[in-house]
Design a protein around this motif. Structure first.
Motif, PDB file in Angstrom:
ATOM      1  N   GLN A  60       0.753  -1.149   0.100  1.00 17.91           N
ATOM      2  CA  GLN A  60      -0.007   0.173  -0.030  1.00 17.91           C
ATOM      3  C   GLN A  60       0.748   1.304   0.100  1.00 17.91           C
ATOM      4  OE1 GLN A  60      -2.665   0.062   3.432  1.00 17.91           O
ATOM      5  NE2 GLN A  60      -3.844   1.730   2.624  1.00 17.91           N
ATOM      6  N   ARG A  61       0.719   2.272  -0.954  1.00 23.55           N
ATOM      7  CA  ARG A  61       1.503   3.190  -1.021  1.00 23.55           C
ATOM      8  C   ARG A  61       1.301   4.010   0.272  1.00 23.55           C
ATOM      9  NH1 ARG A  61       1.402   8.751  -2.688  1.00 23.55           N
ATOM     10  NH2 ARG A  61       3.458   9.255  -3.999  1.00 23.55           N
ATOM     11  N   GLY A  62       2.337   4.587   0.872  1.00 27.59           N
ATOM     12  CA  GLY A  62       2.604   5.578   2.116  1.00 27.59           C
ATOM     13  C   GLY A  62       2.583   4.584   3.517  1.00 27.59           C
ATOM     14  N   VAL A  63       2.911   3.250   3.197  1.00 29.62           N
ATOM     15  CA  VAL A  63       2.913   2.496   4.317  1.00 29.62           C
ATOM     16  C   VAL A  63       4.356   2.618   5.136  1.00 29.62           C
ATOM     17  CG1 VAL A  63       3.388  -0.290   5.011  1.00 29.62           C
ATOM     18  CG2 VAL A  63       1.387   0.429   3.868  1.00 29.62           C
ATOM     19  N   MET A  73      19.247  -2.873   7.525  1.00 31.22           N
ATOM     20  CA  MET A  73      18.588  -1.651   6.921  1.00 31.22           C
ATOM     21  C   MET A  73      17.829  -0.935   7.897  1.00 31.22           C
ATOM     22  SD  MET A  73      15.566  -3.128   4.542  1.00 31.22           S
ATOM     23  CE  MET A  73      16.742  -4.402   3.764  1.00 31.22           C
ATOM     24  N   GLY A  74      17.560   0.696   7.451  1.00 30.39           N
ATOM     25  CA  GLY A  74      16.710   1.392   8.232  1.00 30.39           C
ATOM     26  C   GLY A  74      15.347   1.131   8.061  1.00 30.39           C
ATOM     27  N   ASN A  75      14.386   2.139   8.724  1.00 29.26           N
ATOM     28  CA  ASN A  75      13.012   2.155   8.477  1.00 29.26           C
ATOM     29  C   ASN A  75      12.805   2.902   7.141  1.00 29.26           C
ATOM     30  OD1 ASN A  75      12.629   1.268  11.060  1.00 29.26           O
ATOM     31  ND2 ASN A  75      12.555   3.356  11.923  1.00 29.26           N
ATOM     32  N   ALA A  76      11.578   2.723   6.641  1.00 24.52           N
ATOM     33  CA  ALA A  76      11.371   3.031   5.225  1.00 24.52           C
ATOM     34  C   ALA A  76       9.940   3.178   4.996  1.00 24.52           C
ATOM     35  CB  ALA A  76      11.759   2.192   4.225  1.00 24.52           C
ATOM     36  N   VAL A  77       9.604   4.047   3.867  1.00 21.78           N
ATOM     37  CA  VAL A  77       8.113   4.059   3.522  1.00 21.78           C
ATOM     38  C   VAL A  77       7.828   3.478   2.155  1.00 21.78           C
ATOM     39  CG1 VAL A  77       8.576   6.441   2.631  1.00 21.78           C
ATOM     40  CG2 VAL A  77       6.311   6.036   3.174  1.00 21.78           C
ATOM     41  N   VAL A  78       6.780   2.880   1.670  1.00 20.72           N
ATOM     42  CA  VAL A  78       6.411   2.462   0.423  1.00 20.72           C
ATOM     43  C   VAL A  78       6.053   3.741  -0.394  1.00 20.72           C
ATOM     44  CG1 VAL A  78       5.104   1.214  -1.157  1.00 20.72           C
ATOM     45  CG2 VAL A  78       5.810   0.318   1.124  1.00 20.72           C
ATOM     46  N   ALA A  79       6.913   4.188  -1.540  1.00 17.00           N
ATOM     47  CA  ALA A  79       6.557   5.131  -2.143  1.00 17.00           C
ATOM     48  C   ALA A  79       5.945   4.952  -3.475  1.00 17.00           C
ATOM     49  CB  ALA A  79       7.931   5.995  -2.503  1.00 17.00           C
ATOM     50  N   GLY A  80       5.670   3.675  -3.959  1.00 11.03           N
ATOM     51  CA  GLY A  80       5.135   3.563  -5.233  1.00 11.03           C
ATOM     52  C   GLY A  80       5.214   2.185  -5.435  1.00 11.03           C
ATOM     53  N   LYS A 115       1.410  -0.549  10.571  1.00  9.71           N
ATOM     54  CA  LYS A 115       0.423  -0.088  11.297  1.00  9.71           C
ATOM     55  C   LYS A 115      -0.194   1.238  10.483  1.00  9.71           C
ATOM     56  CE  LYS A 115       1.893  -2.066  15.785  1.00  9.71           C
ATOM     57  NZ  LYS A 115       2.096  -1.772  17.122  1.00  9.71           N
ATOM     58  N   TRP A 116       0.581   1.932  10.077  1.00  7.04           N
ATOM     59  CA  TRP A 116       0.299   3.365   9.703  1.00  7.04           C
ATOM     60  C   TRP A 116       0.544   3.783   8.472  1.00  7.04           C
ATOM     61  CZ3 TRP A 116      -2.511   4.955  13.479  1.00  7.04           C
ATOM     62  CH2 TRP A 116      -2.323   4.479  14.826  1.00  7.04           C
ATOM     63  N   LEU A 117      -0.063   4.604   7.804  1.00  6.51           N
ATOM     64  CA  LEU A 117       0.180   5.211   6.657  1.00  6.51           C
ATOM     65  C   LEU A 117       0.827   6.746   6.797  1.00  6.51           C
ATOM     66  CD1 LEU A 117      -3.067   4.415   4.552  1.00  6.51           C
ATOM     67  CD2 LEU A 117      -0.697   3.267   4.513  1.00  6.51           C
ATOM     68  N   MET A 118       1.667   7.046   5.917  1.00  2.00           N
ATOM     69  CA  MET A 118       2.129   8.479   5.870  1.00  2.00           C
ATOM     70  C   MET A 118       2.249   9.099   4.698  1.00  2.00           C
ATOM     71  SD  MET A 118       5.960   7.230   6.743  1.00  2.00           S
ATOM     72  CE  MET A 118       6.388   8.839   7.828  1.00  2.00           C
ATOM     73  N   ASP A 119       2.489  10.221   4.628  1.00  2.00           N
ATOM     74  CA  ASP A 119       2.354  11.314   3.409  1.00  2.00           C
ATOM     75  C   ASP A 119       3.724  11.101   2.734  1.00  2.00           C
ATOM     76  OD1 ASP A 119       1.895  13.032   1.715  1.00  2.00           O
ATOM     77  OD2 ASP A 119       2.639  14.733   2.814  1.00  2.00           O
ATOM     78  N   VAL A 120       3.857  10.440   1.522  1.00  5.04           N
ATOM     79  CA  VAL A 120       5.072   9.972   1.181  1.00  5.04           C
ATOM     80  C   VAL A 120       5.897  11.253   0.543  1.00  5.04           C
ATOM     81  CG1 VAL A 120       6.013   8.824  -1.101  1.00  5.04           C
ATOM     82  CG2 VAL A 120       4.340   7.813   0.322  1.00  5.04           C
ATOM     83  N   VAL A 121       5.039  12.272   0.054  1.00  8.85           N
ATOM     84  CA  VAL A 121       5.730  13.683  -0.313  1.00  8.85           C
ATOM     85  C   VAL A 121       6.789  14.065   0.672  1.00  8.85           C
ATOM     86  CG1 VAL A 121       5.352  15.744  -1.452  1.00  8.85           C
ATOM     87  CG2 VAL A 121       3.964  13.832  -2.152  1.00  8.85           C
TER      88      VAL A 121
END
Length: 137
Positions: A60-63, A73-80, A115-121
């Protein structure tokens, strides 16, 4: 003056009497309140300031992805997402801007259940990756 013993056994002056607390009863709860509803209520009260919603899985985008092993590796976010052949890859960007293309199985291996979604931008790693010339979906 009356005295009482604390947990360490030292005498302390009694300055007030403890009144037994009544169990908290939320008037908004009724028989139809389910475990799912309680989780939603908890989510609303415990949501971090940066979160924009609840995650529904890795793909899911923004996970927000919390690493299992910070040495790797460090923490990350799914950008697309990108599709190559018949496989779909999540484009994950770490907090320092490292871009990785991982399958759902690889995400589950490297990161805890999101658990959470965040703003990718506005994510710092995404901004660093774009400054470095990375093309993100």
């Amino acid at each position: 003056m009356a005295q009482s013993l604390n947990q360490t056994g030292f005498a302390l002056p009694v300055t007030h009497f403890r009144v037994p607390r009544q169990p908290y009863k939320d008037e908004s709860m009724n028989e139809e309140t389910t475990l799912d509803n309680l989780e939603e209520l908890t989510e609303l009260t415990l949501r971090p300031h940066w979160a924009i919603g609840l995650a529904e899985g890795y793909m899911q985008r923004g996970v927000q992805l919390c690493t299992r092993d910070g040495r790797r590796m460090g923490n990350a976010v799914v950008a697309g997402f990108e599709t190559r052949g018949e496989k779909t890859f999540a484009v994950a960007v770490t907090d320092v801007g490292t871009v990785m293309r991982l399958t759902q199985g690889e995400l589950a291996e490297c990161f805890h259940e999101p658990k959470w979604l965040m703003d990718v931008v506005s994510h710092a790693g995404v901004q660093r990756a774009r400054i470095a010339g990375e093309t993100l979906p």
